[in-house]
Enzyme design. Structure first.
Site, PDB file in Angstrom:
ATOM      1  N   ALA A   1     -22.664 -26.627  14.320  1.00  0.00           N
ATOM      2  CA  ALA A   1     -23.334 -26.163  15.545  1.00  0.00           C
ATOM      3  C   ALA A   1     -24.328 -27.169  16.121  1.00  0.00           C
ATOM      4  O   ALA A   1     -25.155 -26.811  16.947  1.00  0.00           O
ATOM      5  CB  ALA A   1     -24.029 -24.833  15.270  1.00  0.00           C
TER       6      ALA A   1
ATOM      7  N   ASN B   1     -16.580 -22.660  13.334  1.00  0.00           N
ATOM      8  CA  ASN B   1     -16.346 -23.597  14.447  1.00  0.00           C
ATOM      9  C   ASN B   1     -16.095 -25.027  13.984  1.00  0.00           C
ATOM     10  O   ASN B   1     -15.385 -25.767  14.662  1.00  0.00           O
ATOM     11  CB  ASN B   1     -17.559 -23.556  15.387  1.00  0.00           C
TER      12      ASN B   1
ATOM     13  N   TYR C   1      -3.731 -31.429  12.412  1.00  0.00           N
ATOM     14  CA  TYR C   1      -4.604 -30.535  13.193  1.00  0.00           C
ATOM     15  C   TYR C   1      -3.854 -29.241  13.554  1.00  0.00           C
ATOM     16  O   TYR C   1      -4.397 -28.140  13.399  1.00  0.00           O
ATOM     17  CB  TYR C   1      -5.051 -31.277  14.455  1.00  0.00           C
TER      18      TYR C   1
HETATM   19  P1  NAP Z   1     -17.141 -31.637  18.067  1.00  0.00           P
HETATM   20  O1  NAP Z   1     -17.955 -31.924  19.290  1.00  0.00           O
HETATM   21  O2  NAP Z   1     -16.607 -32.790  17.286  1.00  0.00           O
HETATM   22  O3  NAP Z   1     -17.996 -30.665  17.122  1.00  0.00           O
HETATM   23  C1  NAP Z   1     -17.553 -30.302  15.856  1.00  0.00           C
HETATM   24  C2  NAP Z   1     -18.765 -30.156  14.960  1.00  0.00           C
HETATM   25  O4  NAP Z   1     -18.325 -29.821  13.628  1.00  0.00           O
HETATM   26  C3  NAP Z   1     -19.555 -31.458  14.862  1.00  0.00           C
HETATM   27  O5  NAP Z   1     -20.928 -31.186  14.943  1.00  0.00           O
HETATM   28  C4  NAP Z   1     -19.177 -31.955  13.476  1.00  0.00           C
HETATM   29  O6  NAP Z   1     -20.120 -32.812  12.873  1.00  0.00           O
HETATM   30  C5  NAP Z   1     -19.050 -30.656  12.724  1.00  0.00           C
HETATM   31  N1  NAP Z   1     -18.376 -30.864  11.454  1.00  0.00           N
HETATM   32  C6  NAP Z   1     -17.311 -31.656  11.198  1.00  0.00           C
HETATM   33  N2  NAP Z   1     -17.005 -31.621   9.891  1.00  0.00           N
HETATM   34  C7  NAP Z   1     -17.909 -30.798   9.294  1.00  0.00           C
HETATM   35  C8  NAP Z   1     -18.118 -30.374   7.964  1.00  0.00           C
HETATM   36  N3  NAP Z   1     -17.315 -30.777   6.979  1.00  0.00           N
HETATM   37  N4  NAP Z   1     -19.146 -29.547   7.711  1.00  0.00           N
HETATM   38  C9  NAP Z   1     -19.972 -29.128   8.691  1.00  0.00           C
HETATM   39  N5  NAP Z   1     -19.808 -29.495   9.987  1.00  0.00           N
HETATM   40  C10 NAP Z   1     -18.789 -30.324  10.287  1.00  0.00           C
HETATM   41  O7  NAP Z   1     -15.882 -30.732  18.448  1.00  0.00           O
HETATM   42  P2  NAP Z   1     -15.738 -29.552  19.522  1.00  0.00           P
HETATM   43  O8  NAP Z   1     -14.893 -30.066  20.620  1.00  0.00           O
HETATM   44  O9  NAP Z   1     -17.048 -28.945  19.844  1.00  0.00           O
HETATM   45  O10 NAP Z   1     -14.838 -28.527  18.660  1.00  0.00           O
HETATM   46  C11 NAP Z   1     -15.361 -27.378  18.016  1.00  0.00           C
HETATM   47  C12 NAP Z   1     -14.202 -26.541  17.492  1.00  0.00           C
HETATM   48  O11 NAP Z   1     -13.341 -26.177  18.584  1.00  0.00           O
HETATM   49  C13 NAP Z   1     -13.322 -27.295  16.497  1.00  0.00           C
HETATM   50  O12 NAP Z   1     -12.879 -26.419  15.493  1.00  0.00           O
HETATM   51  C14 NAP Z   1     -12.159 -27.756  17.368  1.00  0.00           C
HETATM   52  O13 NAP Z   1     -11.001 -27.957  16.603  1.00  0.00           O
HETATM   53  C15 NAP Z   1     -12.023 -26.580  18.306  1.00  0.00           C
HETATM   54  N6  NAP Z   1     -11.328 -26.905  19.564  1.00  0.00           N
HETATM   55  C16 NAP Z   1     -11.856 -27.815  20.458  1.00  0.00           C
HETATM   56  C17 NAP Z   1     -11.157 -28.110  21.648  1.00  0.00           C
HETATM   57  C18 NAP Z   1     -11.699 -29.073  22.673  1.00  0.00           C
HETATM   58  O14 NAP Z   1     -11.037 -29.304  23.701  1.00  0.00           O
HETATM   59  N7  NAP Z   1     -12.863 -29.662  22.499  1.00  0.00           N
HETATM   60  C19 NAP Z   1      -9.931 -27.485  21.891  1.00  0.00           C
HETATM   61  C20 NAP Z   1      -9.430 -26.588  20.962  1.00  0.00           C
HETATM   62  C21 NAP Z   1     -10.140 -26.299  19.794  1.00  0.00           C
HETATM   63  P3  NAP Z   1     -19.881 -34.424  12.939  1.00  0.00           P
HETATM   64  O15 NAP Z   1     -20.148 -34.792  14.372  1.00  0.00           O
HETATM   65  O16 NAP Z   1     -20.839 -34.981  11.953  1.00  0.00           O
HETATM   66  O17 NAP Z   1     -18.435 -34.658  12.551  1.00  0.00           O
END
Ligand code: NAP
Length: 246
Positions: free
Chosen positions: A9, A89, A154
């Site tokens: 988050a 998330n 993924y």
């Molecule tokens: P993001 O900006 O990369 O955010 C993901 C967060 O999860 C980051 O803060 C990341 O930290 C954290 N994280 C990663 N590995 C972790 C771990 N092992 N333990 C704790 N935290 C961890 O991605 P987002 O776009 O907001 O995506 C959020 C969710 O929505 C994900 O599940 C993604 O698959 C899903 N989603 C996103 C999209 C899109 O278009 N953006 C579309 C479909 C689904 P770090 O930065 O340190 O890695």
């Protein structure tokens, strides 16, 4: 006051969801990956949540690790007394065509995206079962519904999340716990900003609404799913894609 925990988050969709839940009146547990950068971002998110007059706390943990999740859930329960909402998330991508994908790339994405949902749902689910109430939302993706070239790892993890959502909804429903998923399509993030105009136009041409979604549009549906307005909704995956699949 009810408590919500959101994994990953400190930025992106998770940041927007945790702030929306704070605005909705939840005390919030902000999970972030244990690193200096994530901690710094999480501090800013915490301050913004507190502006809504709720309590907020940061819990650093790598959610792909079973023991770290058990410990974090214990600490959240001790700090807030109850856990009423869980949003799974946290997620990563390590894209590549299947024939070129390494075992490490595959395993890392499964561990963070899929195993974390097992870890967190198991430990938070146990707390919610004792409370006889709770709502869980898992972040899936259109890649889990339709597949996406270059994302075998993924799409596997996100399809698994849809199955896990249904199974946990069936296991926990009789205890008053609802479990749903959202499947975002193309959401406006730094990732999509980096695409070329040609790539952007190709993607937009298959979206009925001809635009990307926003992080607020994901948080709004999550807010609805955990609310009493969705009190008879469980085991569902809601696609938030502007009509990508019709
Ligand atoms: P993001 O900006 O990369 O955010 C993901 C967060 O999860 C980051 O803060 C990341 O930290 C954290 N994280 C990663 N590995 C972790 C771990 N092992 N333990 C704790 N935290 C961890 O991605 P987002 O776009 O907001 O995506 C959020 C969710 O929505 C994900 O599940 C993604 O698959 C899903 N989603 C996103 C999209 C899109 O278009 N953006 C579309 C479909 C689904 P770090 O930065 O340190 O890695």
């Amino acid at each position: 006051m009810a408590t919500a925990i959101v994994t990953g988050a400190s930025q992106g969709i998770g940041e927007c969801i945790v702030k929306r839940l704070a605005k909705d009146g939840y005390n919030v547990a902000i999970n972030c990956y244990p690193s200096e950068g994530d901690r710094k971002n999480a501090e800013a998110v915490k301050a913004q949540c507190e502006e809504f007059g709720v309590e907020a706390e940061i819990f650093e943990a790598d959610v792909s690790k079973y023991d770290a999740c058990e410990e974090m859930v214990k600490k959240v329960k001790e700090r807030f007394g109850s856990i009423d909402v869980l949003v799974n998330n946290a997620g990563i991508t390590k894209d590549g065509l299947m024939v070129r994908m390494s075992e490490e790339q595959y395993d890392a994405v499964i561990a963070v995206n899929q195993k974390s949902v097992f870890n967190m749902t198991k430990f938070v689910g146990a707390v919610m079962m004792r409370q006889r109430s709770g709502a869980i939302v898992n972040l899936a993706s259109v890649a889990g519904l339709y597949g996406n070239p270059g994302q075998i790892n993924y799409s596997a993890s996100k399809a698994a999340i849809i199955g896990m959502t249904k199974t946990s909804a069936k296991e926990l429903g009789s205890r008053g716990i609802r479990v749903n998923a959202v499947a975002p399509g193309f959401i406006k993030t730094p990732m999509t900003d980096a695409l070329t105009e040609e790539q952007r136009n190709a993607m937009l041409s298959v979206i009925a609404m001809r635009r990307y979604g926003t992080v607020d549009e994901i948080a709004g549906v999550v807010s609805f799913l955990v609310s009493d307005d969705a009190s008879y909704v469980t085991g569902q995956t809601i696609e938030i894609s502007g009509g990508l699949s019709m």
